[in-house]
Scaffold this motif. Structure first.
Motif, short mmCIF file in Angstrom:
data_model
loop_
_atom_site.label_atom_id
_atom_site.label_comp_id
_atom_site.label_asym_id
_atom_site.label_seq_id
_atom_site.Cartn_x
_atom_site.Cartn_y
_atom_site.Cartn_z
N ALA A 1 12.11 58.21 71.13
CA ALA A 1 11.28 58.94 72.09
C ALA A 1 9.82 58.48 72.06
N VAL A 2 9.23 58.37 70.87
CA VAL A 2 7.80 58.04 70.80
C VAL A 2 7.53 56.55 71.03
N LEU A 3 8.54 55.72 70.85
CA LEU A 3 8.35 54.28 71.05
C LEU A 3 8.80 53.81 72.43
N GLU B 1 9.88 69.46 68.17
CA GLU B 1 10.75 70.46 67.53
C GLU B 1 12.23 70.13 67.72
N ALA B 2 12.57 69.51 68.82
CA ALA B 2 13.96 69.17 69.10
C ALA B 2 14.48 68.09 68.15
N HIS B 3 13.59 67.42 67.45
CA HIS B 3 13.97 66.32 66.56
C HIS B 3 13.84 66.68 65.09
N LEU C 1 5.20 58.19 61.39
CA LEU C 1 6.52 58.60 61.85
C LEU C 1 7.43 58.83 60.64
N TYR C 2 7.84 60.09 60.46
CA TYR C 2 8.75 60.46 59.38
C TYR C 2 10.16 60.55 59.93
#
Length: 183
Positions: free
Chosen positions: A153-155, A123-125, A139-140
């Motif tokens: 963050a996810v990578l 949500e912060a992104h 990943l959008y």
């Protein structure tokens, strides 16, 4: 005969870990693969083989051959055309409405679960977003991957420990689906 895509991770970036595509094609042919084609300079190849070895075994053989030829180890993922088409078809985002740079597929060497990404506050992104699929993270990133805080963050290496992860923009995803279907 099965058609596969080869996804190399971290080559030809800023002049480092160079793998010329003509040499990659030759190497794959030397390994006994046929109808070898490459796409872009960033480590995408398509080949056919009648070797019924698992994808991980094919990838390991290619990693070994790259190390012998180029002097460094390079993580590789091998995926068949049916898998690539299924990943594209299962995309939870409106891929047809987006520019290729706005949507990415992060392919993984093994299944990843939501717990791996529990520390990421999606949500912060917002409006950036991600969703998990079969050994893939969609990943959008509306402003592109380079500016994306969610991608960062996810990578993060700590979230991807124990698996190989390599990202492709949606233009490349579509092109590899086409190339493996035509194989």
């Amino acid at each position: 005969m099965t058609t596969y895509a080869l996804l190399l991770r971290g080559i030809n970036v800023s002049g480092h870990r160079k793998v010329p595509m003509a040499e990659l094609r030759a190497l794959l042919e030397e390994l006994g693969h046929g109808d070898v084609r490459t796409y872009l300079q960033s480590g995408n190849a398509v080949f056919t083989t009648d070797d019924d070895a698992p994808e991980d075994t094919l990838a390991a053989a290619i990693e070994d051959a790259i190390e012998r030829r180029f002097g460094f180890r390079c993580d590789c993922l091998v995926r068949d055309g049916a898998y690539l088409a299924a990943v594209a078809g299962a995309c939870p985002f409106p891929a047809a409405e987006l520019e290729g740079k706005q949507l990415h597929a992060v392919y993984y060497s093994a299944p990843v679960t939501p717990d791996r990404f529990a520390a990421v506050d999606a949500e912060a992104h917002h409006p950036e977003s991600f969703a998990l699929g079969d050994r893939v993270l969609y990943l959008y990133t509306p402003d592109g991957l380079g500016r994306s805080k969610l991608a960062e963050a996810v990578l993060r290496p700590s979230l991807n420990k124990g698996v190989v992860a390599t990202a492709r923009n949606w233009n490349t995803v579509r092109r590899l689906v086409e190339m493996t279907a035509a194989g």
